[in-house]
Motif scaffolding. Structure first.
Motif, PDB file in Angstrom:
ATOM      1  N   LEU A  63     -62.492 -12.929  52.427  1.00  0.00           N
ATOM      2  CA  LEU A  63     -62.771 -13.100  53.855  1.00  0.00           C
ATOM      3  C   LEU A  63     -61.505 -13.355  54.665  1.00  0.00           C
ATOM      4  O   LEU A  63     -61.458 -13.048  55.859  1.00  0.00           O
ATOM      5  N   THR A 107     -52.070  -3.439  55.067  1.00  0.00           N
ATOM      6  CA  THR A 107     -51.249  -4.108  54.050  1.00  0.00           C
ATOM      7  C   THR A 107     -52.098  -4.504  52.847  1.00  0.00           C
ATOM      8  O   THR A 107     -51.694  -4.318  51.701  1.00  0.00           O
ATOM      9  N   GLY A 119     -52.964  -1.517  50.790  1.00  0.00           N
ATOM     10  CA  GLY A 119     -51.781  -1.121  50.020  1.00  0.00           C
ATOM     11  C   GLY A 119     -51.586  -2.048  48.824  1.00  0.00           C
ATOM     12  O   GLY A 119     -51.297  -1.612  47.706  1.00  0.00           O
ATOM     13  N   THR A 159     -42.493 -15.960  52.780  1.00  0.00           N
ATOM     14  CA  THR A 159     -42.687 -15.898  51.318  1.00  0.00           C
ATOM     15  C   THR A 159     -43.337 -14.592  50.868  1.00  0.00           C
ATOM     16  O   THR A 159     -43.604 -14.413  49.683  1.00  0.00           O
ATOM     17  N   GLN A 180     -43.169 -11.674  47.376  1.00  0.00           N
ATOM     18  CA  GLN A 180     -42.489 -12.369  46.258  1.00  0.00           C
ATOM     19  C   GLN A 180     -43.486 -12.683  45.147  1.00  0.00           C
ATOM     20  O   GLN A 180     -43.241 -13.540  44.312  1.00  0.00           O
ATOM     21  N   VAL A 187     -50.303 -14.868  53.195  1.00  0.00           N
ATOM     22  CA  VAL A 187     -49.137 -15.535  52.599  1.00  0.00           C
ATOM     23  C   VAL A 187     -48.121 -15.723  53.718  1.00  0.00           C
ATOM     24  O   VAL A 187     -47.900 -14.802  54.526  1.00  0.00           O
ATOM     25  N   CYS A 193     -51.541 -12.886  62.836  1.00  0.00           N
ATOM     26  CA  CYS A 193     -51.091 -11.668  62.163  1.00  0.00           C
ATOM     27  C   CYS A 193     -52.108 -10.543  62.329  1.00  0.00           C
ATOM     28  O   CYS A 193     -51.750  -9.373  62.448  1.00  0.00           O
ATOM     29  N   PRO A 227     -60.366  -5.177  55.954  1.00  0.00           N
ATOM     30  CA  PRO A 227     -59.004  -5.352  55.423  1.00  0.00           C
ATOM     31  C   PRO A 227     -57.928  -4.725  56.303  1.00  0.00           C
ATOM     32  O   PRO A 227     -58.173  -3.737  56.993  1.00  0.00           O
ATOM     33  N   SER A 228     -56.739  -5.317  56.240  1.00  0.00           N
ATOM     34  CA  SER A 228     -55.586  -4.731  56.931  1.00  0.00           C
ATOM     35  C   SER A 228     -55.021  -3.611  56.048  1.00  0.00           C
ATOM     36  O   SER A 228     -55.325  -3.535  54.848  1.00  0.00           O
TER      37      SER A 228
END
Ligand SMILES: CC(=O)SCCNC(=O)CCNC(=O)[C@H](O)C(C)(C)COP(=O)(O)OP(=O)(O)OC[C@H]1O[C@@H](n2cnc3c(N)ncnc32)[C@H](O)[C@@H]1OP(=O)(O)O
Length: 262
Positions: free
Chosen positions: A109, A149, A152, A117, A120, A113, A45, A146-147
Protein backbone atom coordinates in the motif's frame (compact mmCIF):
# COMPACT_ATOMS: atom_id res chain seq x y z
CA UNK A 1 14.70 10.56 9.12
CA UNK A 2 16.76 11.25 12.21
CA UNK A 3 15.91 10.77 15.89
CA UNK A 4 18.38 12.03 18.48
CA UNK A 5 18.11 8.96 20.63
CA UNK A 6 19.08 5.31 20.72
CA UNK A 7 15.94 3.50 19.56
CA UNK A 8 17.36 0.01 20.06
CA UNK A 9 15.47 -0.57 23.33
CA UNK A 10 12.24 0.55 21.64
CA UNK A 11 12.47 -0.87 18.14
CA UNK A 12 14.87 -3.79 18.56
CA UNK A 13 16.40 -5.17 15.35
CA UNK A 14 17.12 -3.03 12.30
CA UNK A 15 14.30 -4.57 10.33
CA UNK A 16 11.15 -4.53 12.35
CA UNK A 17 7.55 -5.60 11.86
CA UNK A 18 5.06 -3.15 13.37
CA UNK A 19 1.49 -4.37 13.41
CA UNK A 20 -1.22 -2.04 14.77
CA UNK A 21 -0.84 -3.39 18.32
CA UNK A 22 2.94 -2.95 18.23
CA UNK A 23 2.62 0.62 16.90
CA UNK A 24 0.24 1.41 19.74
CA UNK A 25 2.62 -0.11 22.29
CA UNK A 26 5.56 1.99 21.09
CA UNK A 27 4.18 4.97 23.02
CA UNK A 28 7.06 7.14 21.88
CA UNK A 29 6.23 10.55 20.33
CA UNK A 30 9.70 10.77 18.76
CA UNK A 31 9.25 7.50 16.89
CA UNK A 32 5.71 8.40 15.87
CA UNK A 33 6.91 11.74 14.54
CA UNK A 34 9.80 10.16 12.64
CA UNK A 35 7.56 7.55 10.97
CA UNK A 36 4.99 10.22 10.08
CA UNK A 37 7.72 12.45 8.59
CA UNK A 38 9.07 9.60 6.46
CA UNK A 39 5.54 8.83 5.28
CA UNK A 40 5.10 12.51 4.36
CA UNK A 41 8.18 12.27 2.14
CA UNK A 42 6.66 9.22 0.49
CA UNK A 43 3.44 11.14 -0.21
CA UNK A 44 5.43 14.11 -1.50
CA UNK A 45 7.33 11.79 -3.84
CA UNK A 46 4.05 10.47 -5.26
CA UNK A 47 2.57 14.00 -5.38
CA UNK A 48 -0.17 13.12 -2.93
CA UNK A 49 -1.66 15.83 -0.78
CA UNK A 50 -2.19 13.64 2.28
CA UNK A 51 0.13 10.86 3.38
CA UNK A 52 -1.08 7.30 2.89
CA UNK A 53 0.55 6.34 6.18
CA UNK A 54 0.48 7.85 9.64
CA UNK A 55 0.91 6.14 13.00
CA UNK A 56 -2.61 7.13 13.94
CA UNK A 57 -4.02 5.53 10.78
CA UNK A 58 -1.90 2.44 11.35
CA UNK A 59 -3.24 1.94 14.87
CA UNK A 60 -6.79 2.07 13.56
CA UNK A 61 -6.22 -0.23 10.60
CA UNK A 62 -5.27 -3.82 9.92
CA UNK A 63 -2.18 -2.88 7.94
CA UNK A 64 1.36 -3.75 8.97
CA UNK A 65 4.42 -1.56 8.66
CA UNK A 66 7.83 -3.05 7.92
CA UNK A 67 10.47 -0.54 8.95
CA UNK A 68 14.20 -0.38 8.28
CA UNK A 69 16.28 1.77 10.60
CA UNK A 70 19.79 1.93 12.03
CA UNK A 71 21.64 3.38 14.98
CA UNK A 72 24.70 5.45 14.23
CA UNK A 73 27.14 4.70 17.06
CA UNK A 74 29.42 7.65 16.22
CA UNK A 75 26.78 10.35 15.99
CA UNK A 76 24.55 8.73 18.62
CA UNK A 77 21.47 9.11 16.45
CA UNK A 78 18.92 6.69 15.04
CA UNK A 79 17.88 6.95 11.38
CA UNK A 80 14.72 5.60 9.80
CA UNK A 81 15.71 4.41 6.33
CA UNK A 82 12.50 3.20 4.74
CA UNK A 83 9.26 1.31 5.15
CA UNK A 84 6.69 -0.84 3.39
CA UNK A 85 3.06 -0.85 4.48
CA UNK A 86 1.06 -3.95 3.56
CA UNK A 87 -2.45 -5.17 4.20
CA UNK A 88 -4.72 -7.99 3.06
CA UNK A 89 -7.61 -7.01 0.84
CA UNK A 90 -10.33 -8.86 -0.96
CA UNK A 91 -9.92 -8.09 -4.64
CA UNK A 92 -11.76 -8.93 -7.82
CA UNK A 93 -9.25 -9.20 -10.63
CA UNK A 94 -9.11 -9.71 -14.36
CA UNK A 95 -6.28 -11.52 -16.07
CA UNK A 96 -5.10 -10.48 -19.52
CA UNK A 97 -7.79 -12.73 -21.10
CA UNK A 98 -10.48 -10.91 -19.07
CA UNK A 99 -11.18 -13.97 -16.90
CA UNK A 100 -12.26 -12.99 -13.42
CA UNK A 101 -10.80 -14.05 -10.10
CA UNK A 102 -11.55 -13.20 -6.52
CA UNK A 103 -9.83 -13.66 -3.21
CA UNK A 104 -7.86 -12.08 -0.44
CA UNK A 105 -4.41 -10.95 -1.41
CA UNK A 106 -1.51 -9.20 0.27
CA UNK A 107 -1.27 -5.64 -1.05
CA UNK A 108 1.67 -3.26 -0.98
CA UNK A 109 0.00 0.00 0.00
CA UNK A 110 2.92 2.36 0.60
CA UNK A 111 6.63 1.82 0.01
CA UNK A 112 9.38 4.34 0.45
CA UNK A 113 13.10 4.53 1.09
CA UNK A 114 14.60 7.86 2.18
CA UNK A 115 16.05 9.68 -0.84
CA UNK A 116 19.53 9.74 0.74
CA UNK A 117 19.54 5.92 0.93
CA UNK A 118 17.83 4.82 -2.29
CA UNK A 119 19.45 2.31 -4.64
CA UNK A 120 21.57 0.81 -1.86
CA UNK A 121 19.55 -2.35 -1.38
CA UNK A 122 17.35 -1.14 1.50
CA UNK A 123 14.08 -1.52 -0.44
CA UNK A 124 14.91 -5.11 -1.39
CA UNK A 125 15.86 -5.91 2.23
CA UNK A 126 12.54 -4.56 3.48
CA UNK A 127 10.47 -6.52 0.95
CA UNK A 128 12.45 -9.75 1.42
CA UNK A 129 11.89 -9.50 5.17
CA UNK A 130 8.21 -8.73 4.61
CA UNK A 131 7.76 -11.72 2.24
CA UNK A 132 9.37 -14.04 4.79
CA UNK A 133 7.23 -12.73 7.66
CA UNK A 134 4.02 -12.89 5.62
CA UNK A 135 4.87 -16.30 4.08
CA UNK A 136 4.24 -14.82 0.66
CA UNK A 137 6.04 -15.08 -2.66
CA UNK A 138 6.73 -11.88 -4.64
CA UNK A 139 4.34 -12.90 -7.45
CA UNK A 140 1.53 -13.17 -4.89
CA UNK A 141 1.70 -9.47 -4.07
CA UNK A 142 -0.67 -6.82 -5.44
CA UNK A 143 0.65 -3.27 -5.79
CA UNK A 144 -1.65 -0.37 -5.03
CA UNK A 145 -1.24 2.21 -7.78
CA UNK A 146 2.48 1.55 -8.25
CA UNK A 147 4.99 4.13 -9.45
CA UNK A 148 7.13 3.45 -12.50
CA UNK A 149 10.08 3.08 -10.13
CA UNK A 150 8.29 0.36 -8.19
CA UNK A 151 7.42 -1.53 -11.38
CA UNK A 152 11.06 -1.29 -12.45
CA UNK A 153 12.12 -2.49 -9.00
CA UNK A 154 9.77 -5.52 -9.13
CA UNK A 155 11.01 -6.38 -12.60
CA UNK A 156 14.68 -6.04 -11.76
CA UNK A 157 14.71 -7.56 -8.28
CA UNK A 158 12.05 -10.27 -8.62
CA UNK A 159 11.85 -10.91 -12.37
CA UNK A 160 8.18 -9.87 -12.47
CA UNK A 161 7.98 -8.32 -15.88
CA UNK A 162 4.30 -8.67 -16.83
CA UNK A 163 2.17 -6.31 -14.76
CA UNK A 164 -1.58 -6.63 -15.28
CA UNK A 165 -3.29 -3.34 -14.48
CA UNK A 166 -6.73 -3.51 -12.94
CA UNK A 167 -9.38 -0.82 -13.27
CA UNK A 168 -9.06 -0.31 -9.51
CA UNK A 169 -5.43 0.79 -10.11
CA UNK A 170 -4.07 -2.29 -8.40
CA UNK A 171 -1.43 -4.17 -10.32
CA UNK A 172 -0.81 -7.89 -10.08
CA UNK A 173 1.58 -10.02 -12.06
CA UNK A 174 0.80 -12.60 -14.69
CA UNK A 175 2.44 -15.31 -12.57
CA UNK A 176 -0.38 -14.95 -10.03
CA UNK A 177 -2.95 -16.11 -12.57
CA UNK A 178 -0.69 -18.89 -13.82
CA UNK A 179 -0.42 -20.17 -10.26
CA UNK A 180 -4.19 -20.12 -9.88
CA UNK A 181 -4.94 -22.49 -12.74
CA UNK A 182 -4.39 -25.44 -10.43
CA UNK A 183 -5.54 -27.77 -13.19
CA UNK A 184 -2.37 -27.28 -15.17
CA UNK A 185 -0.33 -28.52 -12.20
CA UNK A 186 2.07 -25.60 -11.91
CA UNK A 187 4.57 -25.73 -9.11
CA UNK A 188 3.68 -22.28 -7.74
CA UNK A 189 1.06 -22.37 -4.97
CA UNK A 190 -1.85 -19.92 -5.13
CA UNK A 191 -2.28 -17.59 -2.14
CA UNK A 192 -4.50 -18.93 0.64
CA UNK A 193 -8.20 -18.46 0.00
CA UNK A 194 -7.62 -17.37 -3.58
CA UNK A 195 -9.63 -18.89 -6.39
CA UNK A 196 -11.45 -18.43 -9.63
CA UNK A 197 -15.14 -17.95 -8.93
CA UNK A 198 -17.19 -21.07 -9.69
CA UNK A 199 -19.26 -18.99 -12.08
CA UNK A 200 -16.98 -16.58 -13.86
CA UNK A 201 -18.52 -13.13 -14.01
CA UNK A 202 -18.62 -11.99 -17.59
CA UNK A 203 -19.56 -8.41 -18.04
CA UNK A 204 -20.91 -7.01 -21.27
CA UNK A 205 -20.48 -10.07 -23.47
CA UNK A 206 -23.61 -11.98 -22.47
CA UNK A 207 -24.69 -13.73 -25.66
CA UNK A 208 -28.17 -14.94 -24.76
CA UNK A 209 -29.67 -17.83 -26.58
CA UNK A 210 -33.45 -17.41 -26.48
CA UNK A 211 -35.61 -20.30 -27.60
CA UNK A 212 -39.31 -20.06 -28.47
CA UNK A 213 -41.73 -22.90 -28.15
CA UNK A 214 -43.76 -22.83 -31.37
CA UNK A 215 -46.94 -24.27 -29.88
CA UNK A 216 -47.07 -21.96 -26.88
CA UNK A 217 -47.46 -18.49 -28.31
CA UNK A 218 -48.93 -16.56 -25.47
CA UNK A 219 -51.38 -13.71 -25.69
CA UNK A 220 -53.33 -11.29 -23.63
CA UNK A 221 -57.06 -11.73 -22.99
CA UNK A 222 -57.95 -8.07 -23.50
CA UNK A 223 -56.31 -8.06 -26.93
CA UNK A 224 -58.43 -10.96 -27.98
CA UNK A 225 -55.61 -13.39 -28.55
CA UNK A 226 -55.78 -15.42 -25.37
CA UNK A 227 -54.56 -18.97 -25.36
CA UNK A 228 -57.24 -21.50 -25.75
CA UNK A 229 -56.05 -23.55 -22.79
CA UNK A 230 -55.94 -21.57 -19.51
CA UNK A 231 -52.76 -22.09 -17.48
CA UNK A 232 -53.11 -22.45 -13.72
CA UNK A 233 -50.50 -20.40 -11.91
CA UNK A 234 -48.65 -22.16 -9.10
CA UNK A 235 -49.62 -20.04 -6.07
CA UNK A 236 -47.50 -21.91 -3.48
CA UNK A 237 -44.54 -19.90 -2.07
CA UNK A 238 -42.10 -22.16 -3.93
CA UNK A 239 -44.12 -21.73 -7.12
CA UNK A 240 -44.29 -17.96 -6.73
CA UNK A 241 -40.55 -17.85 -6.17
CA UNK A 242 -39.82 -19.95 -9.21
CA UNK A 243 -42.22 -17.78 -11.24
CA UNK A 244 -40.40 -14.67 -10.07
CA UNK A 245 -37.05 -16.20 -10.88
CA UNK A 246 -38.38 -17.19 -14.27
CA UNK A 247 -39.78 -13.70 -14.89
CA UNK A 248 -36.46 -12.08 -13.94
CA UNK A 249 -34.64 -14.46 -16.28
CA UNK A 250 -37.08 -13.72 -19.09
CA UNK A 251 -36.76 -9.97 -18.54
CA UNK A 252 -32.99 -10.21 -18.67
CA UNK A 253 -33.10 -12.32 -21.85
CA UNK A 254 -35.49 -9.81 -23.39
CA UNK A 255 -33.28 -6.84 -22.51
CA UNK A 256 -30.21 -8.54 -23.87
CA UNK A 257 -31.90 -9.57 -27.11
CA UNK A 258 -33.54 -6.16 -27.69
CA UNK A 259 -32.03 -3.49 -29.84
CA UNK A 260 -30.96 -0.50 -27.78
CA UNK A 261 -33.34 2.45 -28.01
CA UNK A 262 -30.59 5.01 -28.39
C1 LIG B 1 2.50 0.90 -3.87
C2 LIG B 1 3.47 2.03 -3.75
O1 LIG B 1 3.90 2.32 -2.70
S1 LIG B 1 3.98 2.88 -5.14
C3 LIG B 1 5.30 3.94 -4.61
C4 LIG B 1 6.66 3.31 -4.61
N1 LIG B 1 7.60 4.27 -4.06
C5 LIG B 1 8.25 5.18 -4.82
O2 LIG B 1 8.20 5.20 -6.05
C6 LIG B 1 9.02 6.21 -4.03
C7 LIG B 1 10.40 6.50 -4.61
N2 LIG B 1 11.25 5.32 -4.64
C8 LIG B 1 11.69 4.73 -3.53
O3 LIG B 1 11.36 5.08 -2.41
C9 LIG B 1 12.65 3.57 -3.71
O4 LIG B 1 13.37 3.74 -4.90
C10 LIG B 1 11.96 2.21 -3.74
C11 LIG B 1 11.17 2.00 -2.46
C12 LIG B 1 11.03 2.06 -4.93
C13 LIG B 1 13.03 1.11 -3.85
O5 LIG B 1 13.90 1.24 -2.74
P1 LIG B 1 15.50 1.17 -2.94
O6 LIG B 1 16.12 1.10 -1.60
O7 LIG B 1 15.92 2.26 -3.84
O8 LIG B 1 15.60 -0.25 -3.67
P2 LIG B 1 16.90 -1.17 -3.88
O9 LIG B 1 18.14 -0.37 -3.65
O10 LIG B 1 16.71 -2.42 -3.12
O11 LIG B 1 16.74 -1.50 -5.42
C14 LIG B 1 16.97 -0.49 -6.34
C15 LIG B 1 16.18 -0.77 -7.60
O12 LIG B 1 14.95 -0.05 -7.58
C16 LIG B 1 14.75 0.56 -8.85
N3 LIG B 1 14.97 2.00 -8.70
C17 LIG B 1 15.14 2.66 -7.53
N4 LIG B 1 15.25 3.99 -7.76
C18 LIG B 1 15.12 4.15 -9.08
C19 LIG B 1 15.17 5.28 -9.94
N5 LIG B 1 15.33 6.52 -9.46
N6 LIG B 1 14.99 5.09 -11.27
C20 LIG B 1 14.81 3.87 -11.76
N7 LIG B 1 14.79 2.75 -11.00
C21 LIG B 1 14.94 2.89 -9.69
C22 LIG B 1 15.80 -0.03 -9.77
O13 LIG B 1 15.31 -1.25 -10.24
C23 LIG B 1 16.93 -0.26 -8.79
O14 LIG B 1 17.85 -1.22 -9.21
P3 LIG B 1 19.31 -0.71 -9.70
O15 LIG B 1 19.77 0.29 -8.70
O16 LIG B 1 20.10 -1.97 -9.72
O17 LIG B 1 19.06 -0.10 -11.04
Amino acid sequence: MQVNADLRPILGPQLVRLDPMRVKQLQDPQVYEAIDSLAKLSAHCLQLRTPLTTCEKLINSDSTLYLSWKYDEEEKVSRLLGFAKVGRKKLFLYDSQMQTYEGEILCLLDFYVHFSTQRQGVGKQILDYMFAQEHTEPFQLALDNPSVTLLGFMSQKYGLVKPVWQNTNFVVFDELFQSLSAENGTEKPAPDGWRRPMTPRRLGTGATDTRWLQHAVSGHQSKGNAMAAPVDADMTPQGALSNRAHQAKARKAHILSSKPLW
